[in-house]
Design a protein around this motif. Sequence first.
Motif, PDB file in Angstrom:
ATOM      1  N   PHE A 196       0.830  -1.284  -0.138  1.00 57.15           N
ATOM      2  CA  PHE A 196      -0.069  -0.119   0.072  1.00 57.15           C
ATOM      3  C   PHE A 196       0.864   1.221   0.021  1.00 57.15           C
ATOM      4  N   ARG A 197       2.095   1.114  -0.248  1.00 58.40           N
ATOM      5  CA  ARG A 197       3.018   2.320  -0.506  1.00 58.40           C
ATOM      6  C   ARG A 197       2.994   2.923   1.054  1.00 58.40           C
ATOM      7  N   ILE A 198       2.911   2.348   2.052  1.00 57.13           N
ATOM      8  CA  ILE A 198       2.966   3.068   3.504  1.00 57.13           C
ATOM      9  C   ILE A 198       4.525   3.042   3.715  1.00 57.13           C
ATOM     10  N   THR A 199       4.883   4.412   4.454  1.00 58.15           N
ATOM     11  CA  THR A 199       6.123   4.611   4.695  1.00 58.15           C
ATOM     12  C   THR A 199       6.784   3.683   5.597  1.00 58.15           C
ATOM     13  N   ARG A 200       8.164   3.172   5.164  1.00 53.91           N
ATOM     14  CA  ARG A 200       8.982   2.322   6.065  1.00 53.91           C
ATOM     15  C   ARG A 200       8.791   2.599   7.449  1.00 53.91           C
ATOM     16  N   PHE A 201       8.771   4.111   7.939  1.00 55.64           N
ATOM     17  CA  PHE A 201       8.465   4.647   9.323  1.00 55.64           C
ATOM     18  C   PHE A 201       7.488   3.752  10.054  1.00 55.64           C
ATOM     19  N   MET A 202       6.391   3.417   9.528  1.00 54.97           N
ATOM     20  CA  MET A 202       5.232   2.725  10.271  1.00 54.97           C
ATOM     21  C   MET A 202       5.355   1.297  10.742  1.00 54.97           C
ATOM     22  N   LYS A 203       6.207   0.607   9.755  1.00 51.96           N
ATOM     23  CA  LYS A 203       6.399  -1.149  10.097  1.00 51.96           C
ATOM     24  C   LYS A 203       6.649  -1.373  11.340  1.00 51.96           C
TER      25      LYS A 203
END
Length: 431
Positions: A196-203
């Motif tokens: 979903f192209r979520i920023t890697r910051f959130m994982k």
Amino acid sequence: MLNRGRGRGRFGLRLRKIKQFFSLPAAAWDYAVGKWHGLEASHEMLAEAAPLQLAEDAVAELEGEWRKLEEQQAEQVTGEWSGQEKILIERIRAETSRLNRNNVTRTEAYRLMYQRHPELHWAMLAHLVSRNGGWNMTDLAGEWLPQLLPGDKRQSVFLLLEHANTFIFGDAYPQLLLYEESVRMQRPLFHLLPAFRITRFMKPVWEQFWRRRDSVPLTVALIVNEQHFIEQRVVQDDYFRKNVLDTLFFGMQSLLQLNAVMFPYHYTEGERELRLAGLIMEDFDDLSERIEFGKSLYAVLFGVPRVRGGALAFAANGRHTGSRADYAPHLFARVRREPPTALYKERLLGGKLLPGAAPLYSPELRDAWSNQNLETAKREDWFGSADGILPYFRKLKLPRSFELTNEYGLLLNKIELAVLAAQQLRQEGHP
């Protein structure tokens, strides 16, 4: 006779100005008294507060994970998912698109997500902030702002609000749905976030939340993420800078009510008594201020029992339509009671309707704006370094004053005065 009439008109105008002049000290006194009562109410509620805490070990763990990411490239979407994972990805995309039609559908989606998963504090915060966004949108077609702003300016402000709301939902809601599916399957699925192209910051944040179930770091991280997400896509966008944010009229944010976020936490129908908590933002342009503003709203909503209980009851019992009549039916009406061409006459005193005055027109969203087919937000990863975001995770302070009932009454009076002044100028032939 004509000269005598003109003389009476000039005398009447001077008399009104004299009355206004002598009424200023009384108005200032009323405001000061109301401000003091608001501060007292805030202090009383603060005495009952249970301040939210950012656990130091949780933040330290996240810092370590974010520093590892600094040396890595953003994860590429390779499509190397299993057949079941591909089905889930498409289902989440379709559900997000279906619910991202307008402010009403988004706002209700947040509420239902919190109802199903009350550990997702951000969903309720987003629901209440989204309600405010809807009220701001319908104000642009309501009683007052059409008399203060030309149609193209109101359209531009609406598009700014709609883009910000749409982009945040499009980024955040797939994360919430992925968590919900993880709960259903009883195993974490956050390896699918790159789909979903979520920023890697959130994982690492979601992975930590799965283990610890600590709502506070997750909520702060979502606030940080979503404000970064709209920074380049909306706030710094050339169109919105030229047509909204860098224009003179946007400096009158208080007249647009864009700088106030309010949580209705008490309303008594018989007494028509409304109580509001919330905050007023000074500078929408400033990314850091927007993030700290969101954190403070979170601290008030979930750290002050009286606000939390009242706001959650309001959210559960009142359907969001976009009309300000949703929370203040004693002031606003969804149906216009007087023709829009009629000369506007003063209706308010101290934030309350004068006896016999018609309520202020505040339409539902569906009557104010049609659904928009917006372009898809660009999906570049905003995350660069841990040092840039760690300051937001050091403290979560409760503001000293957050009771806004009096402030809101003053704001309404200011907008009405602006409308009356603009009407007077038009009558005198000024453009």
